[in-house]
Design a protein around this motif. Structure first.
Motif, PDB file in Angstrom:
ATOM      1  N   LYS A 105      35.363  25.700  29.118  1.00 38.18           N
ATOM      2  CA  LYS A 105      36.003  24.863  30.141  1.00 38.18           C
ATOM      3  C   LYS A 105      36.633  23.685  29.421  1.00 38.18           C
ATOM      4  CE  LYS A 105      34.149  26.793  33.923  1.00 38.18           C
ATOM      5  NZ  LYS A 105      34.765  27.362  35.022  1.00 38.18           N
ATOM      6  N   ARG A 106      37.938  23.543  29.585  1.00 41.06           N
ATOM      7  CA  ARG A 106      38.654  22.416  29.005  1.00 41.06           C
ATOM      8  C   ARG A 106      39.561  21.840  30.083  1.00 41.06           C
ATOM      9  NH1 ARG A 106      40.187  23.244  22.717  1.00 41.06           N
ATOM     10  NH2 ARG A 106      40.133  20.965  22.775  1.00 41.06           N
ATOM     11  N   VAL A 107      39.298  20.628  30.475  1.00 43.81           N
ATOM     12  CA  VAL A 107      40.030  19.942  31.540  1.00 43.81           C
ATOM     13  C   VAL A 107      40.050  20.867  32.756  1.00 43.81           C
ATOM     14  CG1 VAL A 107      42.117  18.651  32.126  1.00 43.81           C
ATOM     15  CG2 VAL A 107      41.326  18.692  29.774  1.00 43.81           C
ATOM     16  N   ASN A 108      41.217  21.348  33.161  1.00 44.79           N
ATOM     17  CA  ASN A 108      41.314  22.209  34.349  1.00 44.79           C
ATOM     18  C   ASN A 108      41.454  23.690  34.004  1.00 44.79           C
ATOM     19  OD1 ASN A 108      41.202  19.984  36.076  1.00 44.79           O
ATOM     20  ND2 ASN A 108      43.400  19.651  35.876  1.00 44.79           N
ATOM     21  N   TRP A 109      41.086  24.072  32.794  1.00 46.46           N
ATOM     22  CA  TRP A 109      41.289  25.444  32.348  1.00 46.46           C
ATOM     23  C   TRP A 109      39.982  26.132  32.011  1.00 46.46           C
ATOM     24  CZ3 TRP A 109      45.630  28.077  32.840  1.00 46.46           C
ATOM     25  CH2 TRP A 109      46.799  27.369  33.019  1.00 46.46           C
ATOM     26  N   GLN A 110      39.955  27.424  32.299  1.00 43.88           N
ATOM     27  CA  GLN A 110      38.852  28.274  31.872  1.00 43.88           C
ATOM     28  C   GLN A 110      39.413  29.257  30.853  1.00 43.88           C
ATOM     29  OE1 GLN A 110      36.329  30.281  34.831  1.00 43.88           O
ATOM     30  NE2 GLN A 110      36.655  32.159  33.647  1.00 43.88           N
ATOM     31  N   PHE A 111      38.742  29.363  29.724  1.00 39.63           N
ATOM     32  CA  PHE A 111      39.109  30.312  28.673  1.00 39.63           C
ATOM     33  C   PHE A 111      37.967  31.296  28.525  1.00 39.63           C
ATOM     34  CE2 PHE A 111      41.249  26.379  27.723  1.00 39.63           C
ATOM     35  CZ  PHE A 111      42.477  26.729  27.202  1.00 39.63           C
ATOM     36  N   ASP A 112      38.287  32.558  28.378  1.00 42.11           N
ATOM     37  CA  ASP A 112      37.314  33.559  27.971  1.00 42.11           C
ATOM     38  C   ASP A 112      37.754  33.995  26.578  1.00 42.11           C
ATOM     39  OD1 ASP A 112      35.796  33.507  30.303  1.00 42.11           O
ATOM     40  OD2 ASP A 112      37.054  35.003  31.272  1.00 42.11           O
ATOM     41  N   VAL A 113      36.920  33.705  25.586  1.00 43.10           N
ATOM     42  CA  VAL A 113      37.249  34.005  24.197  1.00 43.10           C
ATOM     43  C   VAL A 113      36.157  34.884  23.611  1.00 43.10           C
ATOM     44  CG1 VAL A 113      38.568  31.862  23.892  1.00 43.10           C
ATOM     45  CG2 VAL A 113      36.145  31.887  23.319  1.00 43.10           C
ATOM     46  N   TRP A 114      36.560  35.815  22.769  1.00 38.79           N
ATOM     47  CA  TRP A 114      35.565  36.662  22.135  1.00 38.79           C
ATOM     48  C   TRP A 114      36.124  37.284  20.874  1.00 38.79           C
ATOM     49  CZ3 TRP A 114      38.108  37.842  26.597  1.00 38.79           C
ATOM     50  CH2 TRP A 114      38.787  39.059  26.671  1.00 38.79           C
TER      51      TRP A 114
END
Length: 173
Positions: A105-114
């Motif tokens: 979670k960064r500011v208003n963003w969701q990242f899915d990283v793998w």
């Protein structure tokens, strides 16, 4: 039936949308995106955007003639272990996903990283040395069966991994 010229136009449009999406813009909603991909680049990890992120970018341009703003951003990396990623993104991790990645979670963003080698479907199939070109075969829907390089090699277009172009055929139909 979708012809090859139409697919090539869609590929060019997708490359343009990804380039725009990655552009540094300190005053806009994209800052968290550029910060995240720059951190990945600093580690020299190869990375691709994957699946629904790309579908959202392309469909927004096709349907609304405006830049897309995906619900979340899916990034797959090679050259990174889960522990490396955990260490690098520790302040932003909200949880580990059930498919072997991390949700940030960064500011208003969701990242899915793998990490590429931790991709659930590739592990289930026993693919020992996966490549980005293996990713499209892991999706359930053809409109998610695509990956695009975040950083192209200098002087080359971004590589698009879409198997037999099922993603582009799905977009048109």
């Amino acid at each position: 039936m979708v012809d090859s010229a139409q697919i090539e136009l869609l590929k060019k449009l997708l490359r343009d949308e990804v380039a725009s999406f990655c552009r540094q813009d300190d005053g806009s909603w994209r800052k968290s995106i550029s910060d995240t991909i720059n951190e990945i680049r600093e580690h020299k990890w190869n990375a691709v955007f994957f699946g629904g992120t790309l579908r959202s970018l392309l469909l927004s341009r096709l349907n609304n003639n405006e830049p897309g703003r995906p619900r979340d951003i899916d990034i797959v990396m090679s050259g990174a272990s889960l522990e490396d990623m955990r260490s690098s993104f520790e302040p932003y991790i909200s949880r580990q996903t059930r498919f072997g990645g991390l949700q940030l979670k960064r500011v208003n963003w969701q990242f899915d990283v793998w990490p590429l080698n931790e991709t659930f479907a590739l592990k289930e199939r026993g693919i020992e040395s996966p490549t980005f070109s293996d990713l499209p075969s892991t999706t359930f829907f053809n409109v998610e069966a695509v990956a695009v390089e975040i950083w192209p090699k200098r002087g080359h277009p971004r590589r698009i991994f879409s198997g037999d172009d099922q993603f582009f055929r799905g977009i048109t139909t």
